[in-house]
Design a protein around this motif. Sequence first.
Motif, PDB file in Angstrom:
ATOM      1  N   UNK A  79       0.841  -1.199   0.000  1.00  0.00           N
ATOM      2  CA  UNK A  79       0.000   0.000   0.000  1.00  0.00           C
ATOM      3  C   UNK A  79       0.873   1.245   0.000  1.00  0.00           C
ATOM      4  N   UNK A  80       0.559   2.180  -0.879  1.00  0.00           N
ATOM      5  CA  UNK A  80       1.116   3.516  -0.842  1.00  0.00           C
ATOM      6  C   UNK A  80       0.061   4.397  -0.197  1.00  0.00           C
ATOM      7  N   UNK A  81       0.386   4.971   0.944  1.00  0.00           N
ATOM      8  CA  UNK A  81      -0.637   5.674   1.714  1.00  0.00           C
ATOM      9  C   UNK A  81      -0.040   6.852   2.474  1.00  0.00           C
ATOM     10  N   UNK A  82      -0.907   7.715   2.910  1.00  0.00           N
ATOM     11  CA  UNK A  82      -0.515   8.885   3.685  1.00  0.00           C
ATOM     12  C   UNK A  82      -0.455   8.503   5.161  1.00  0.00           C
ATOM     13  N   UNK A  83       0.671   7.934   5.564  1.00  0.00           N
ATOM     14  CA  UNK A  83       0.839   7.560   6.968  1.00  0.00           C
ATOM     15  C   UNK A  83       2.197   8.002   7.485  1.00  0.00           C
ATOM     16  N   UNK A  84       2.658   9.155   6.978  1.00  0.00           N
ATOM     17  CA  UNK A  84       3.966   9.673   7.361  1.00  0.00           C
ATOM     18  C   UNK A  84       4.044   9.920   8.868  1.00  0.00           C
ATOM     19  N   UNK A  85       2.899  10.285   9.478  1.00  0.00           N
ATOM     20  CA  UNK A  85       2.920  10.602  10.910  1.00  0.00           C
ATOM     21  C   UNK A  85       3.389   9.425  11.757  1.00  0.00           C
ATOM     22  N   UNK A  86       3.159   8.208  11.274  1.00  0.00           N
ATOM     23  CA  UNK A  86       3.597   7.049  12.055  1.00  0.00           C
ATOM     24  C   UNK A  86       5.114   6.962  12.106  1.00  0.00           C
ATOM     25  N   UNK A  87       5.788   7.496  11.098  1.00  0.00           N
ATOM     26  CA  UNK A  87       7.248   7.473  11.047  1.00  0.00           C
ATOM     27  C   UNK A  87       7.866   8.616  11.852  1.00  0.00           C
ATOM     28  N   UNK A  88       7.253   9.805  11.777  1.00  0.00           N
ATOM     29  CA  UNK A  88       7.919  10.984  12.337  1.00  0.00           C
ATOM     30  C   UNK A  88       7.253  11.529  13.601  1.00  0.00           C
ATOM     31  N   UNK A  89       5.986  11.141  13.862  1.00  0.00           N
ATOM     32  CA  UNK A  89       5.268  11.691  15.016  1.00  0.00           C
ATOM     33  C   UNK A  89       4.767  10.614  15.977  1.00  0.00           C
ATOM     34  N   UNK A  90       5.182   9.358  15.778  1.00  0.00           N
ATOM     35  CA  UNK A  90       4.727   8.260  16.648  1.00  0.00           C
ATOM     36  C   UNK A  90       3.212   8.149  16.680  1.00  0.00           C
ATOM     37  N   UNK A  91       2.570   8.450  15.553  1.00  0.00           N
ATOM     38  CA  UNK A  91       1.104   8.449  15.461  1.00  0.00           C
ATOM     39  C   UNK A  91       0.702   7.390  14.436  1.00  0.00           C
ATOM     40  N   UNK A  92       0.104   6.279  14.903  1.00  0.00           N
ATOM     41  CA  UNK A  92      -0.243   5.156  14.025  1.00  0.00           C
ATOM     42  C   UNK A  92      -1.680   5.201  13.517  1.00  0.00           C
ATOM     43  N   UNK A  93      -2.339   6.321  13.673  1.00  0.00           N
ATOM     44  CA  UNK A  93      -3.777   6.380  13.379  1.00  0.00           C
ATOM     45  C   UNK A  93      -4.103   6.222  11.894  1.00  0.00           C
ATOM     46  N   UNK A  94      -3.115   6.364  10.998  1.00  0.00           N
ATOM     47  CA  UNK A  94      -3.367   6.211   9.559  1.00  0.00           C
ATOM     48  C   UNK A  94      -2.865   4.888   8.998  1.00  0.00           C
ATOM     49  N   UNK A  95      -2.299   4.042   9.856  1.00  0.00           N
ATOM     50  CA  UNK A  95      -1.726   2.787   9.366  1.00  0.00           C
ATOM     51  C   UNK A  95      -2.801   1.709   9.240  1.00  0.00           C
ATOM     52  N   UNK A  96      -2.832   1.054   8.074  1.00  0.00           N
ATOM     53  CA  UNK A  96      -3.623  -0.168   7.902  1.00  0.00           C
ATOM     54  C   UNK A  96      -2.727  -1.322   8.337  1.00  0.00           C
ATOM     55  N   UNK A  97      -3.108  -2.000   9.410  1.00  0.00           N
ATOM     56  CA  UNK A  97      -2.265  -3.066   9.963  1.00  0.00           C
ATOM     57  C   UNK A  97      -2.054  -4.169   8.925  1.00  0.00           C
ATOM     58  N   UNK A  98      -0.827  -4.679   8.857  1.00  0.00           N
ATOM     59  CA  UNK A  98      -0.564  -5.744   7.897  1.00  0.00           C
ATOM     60  C   UNK A  98      -1.338  -7.013   8.240  1.00  0.00           C
ATOM     61  N   UNK A  99      -1.630  -7.224   9.505  1.00  0.00           N
ATOM     62  CA  UNK A  99      -2.455  -8.369   9.875  1.00  0.00           C
ATOM     63  C   UNK A  99      -3.868  -8.222   9.320  1.00  0.00           C
ATOM     64  N   UNK A 100      -4.369  -6.986   9.270  1.00  0.00           N
ATOM     65  CA  UNK A 100      -5.669  -6.727   8.650  1.00  0.00           C
ATOM     66  C   UNK A 100      -5.631  -7.072   7.165  1.00  0.00           C
ATOM     67  N   UNK A 101      -4.528  -6.737   6.505  1.00  0.00           N
ATOM     68  CA  UNK A 101      -4.382  -7.083   5.082  1.00  0.00           C
ATOM     69  C   UNK A 101      -4.466  -8.590   4.889  1.00  0.00           C
ATOM     70  N   UNK A 102      -3.763  -9.327   5.744  1.00  0.00           N
ATOM     71  CA  UNK A 102      -3.791 -10.795   5.672  1.00  0.00           C
ATOM     72  C   UNK A 102      -5.213 -11.314   5.820  1.00  0.00           C
ATOM     73  N   UNK A 103      -5.918 -10.828   6.820  1.00  0.00           N
ATOM     74  CA  UNK A 103      -7.284 -11.296   7.070  1.00  0.00           C
ATOM     75  C   UNK A 103      -8.216 -10.942   5.912  1.00  0.00           C
ATOM     76  N   UNK A 104      -7.962  -9.797   5.274  1.00  0.00           N
ATOM     77  CA  UNK A 104      -8.782  -9.383   4.140  1.00  0.00           C
ATOM     78  C   UNK A 104      -8.665 -10.362   2.990  1.00  0.00           C
ATOM     79  N   UNK A 105      -7.468 -10.917   2.795  1.00  0.00           N
ATOM     80  CA  UNK A 105      -7.273 -11.899   1.720  1.00  0.00           C
ATOM     81  C   UNK A 105      -8.220 -13.083   1.911  1.00  0.00           C
TER      82      UNK A 105
END
Length: 312
Positions: A47-73
């Motif tokens: 996924x290419x997404x706007x989740x820069x805050x998780x890298x620079x601000x310790x804010x994970x609110x925009x991250x789609x969890x990879x475990x969620x991706x697995x379950x979606x499959x």
Amino acid sequence: MAQKDEVMIEGLKFEQKHGKQRVRVGRVWKDSNGFYHFVEWNVGITLLSDCVRSYVNDDNSDIVATDTMKNTVYAKAKECKEQITAEDFAILLAKHFASFYKQVTTAVVKVVEKPWKRVYIDGQPHRHGFELGSEKHVAEAVLSKSGAIKLSSSIEGLSLLKATKSGFEGYVRDKYTILPETRERMLATAVTATWRYSFEYAHNIPSESMYFSERYSDVRKVLVDTFFGPPDKGVYSPSVQSTLYQMAKAVLNRFHVISSISLNMPNLHFLPVNLSSLQNPNLVKFADDVFLPIDEPHGSIEASLSRPHSRM
């Protein structure tokens, strides 16, 4: 269509993406005639997404969890009530990720299908029996939120060999060259072919059931037929390069829905065997009949062919 998210942070260029790889899933369908159909897929999601805050601000609110991706499959595989191709499943997943999450700009989904095929017993198709083949069927969909799509299919590991009708002459010779020229040799390769479809948007994708499975089989047949030539006399190959080009050209001439094709054809060598000793100078005398198979080192030959204004 870009496959990376790039921003400037504190005067530095920053790129990021995340996803889930090697999600393995098997899916069984039973048709109205009592026949079972089976696929085994290995799914990769990026996924290419706007989740820069998780890298620079310790804010994970925009991250789609990879475990969620697995379950979606698994959830989406369950939702497929009718048999579906690898290409259609890749598109289905890409559409979900690109549309369901507002922060996702582009979804890249790659599906590698393991080559299970139906077993035939005494010439009759078995209702629920399968055996593992050789080459793999690969599909990749790159879908943006706007609906723009890049869709490609691949054959990986298509092993082909012809015992004659191949040669290699007229190449560069220097002090390091010891390979003799010949018009009679064995030609063997393991083809990887990747072709891109000309559809530019998701709504242009054909809706026919198993459309891409049929195209895959059609392309495979053209590649094989061109490599070998007519069954009664074959076709001469002056080089792997020449055969590769003829195979690529045949695909583009036959399928206008394909905009480009790339072929990788390593030259898997079968070396003539000659053995001799002081007592017997012709212990084994080569006469186009006894070979030493080697796959390392091997020649590497690859090229792509595309229509004007198309891109791989």
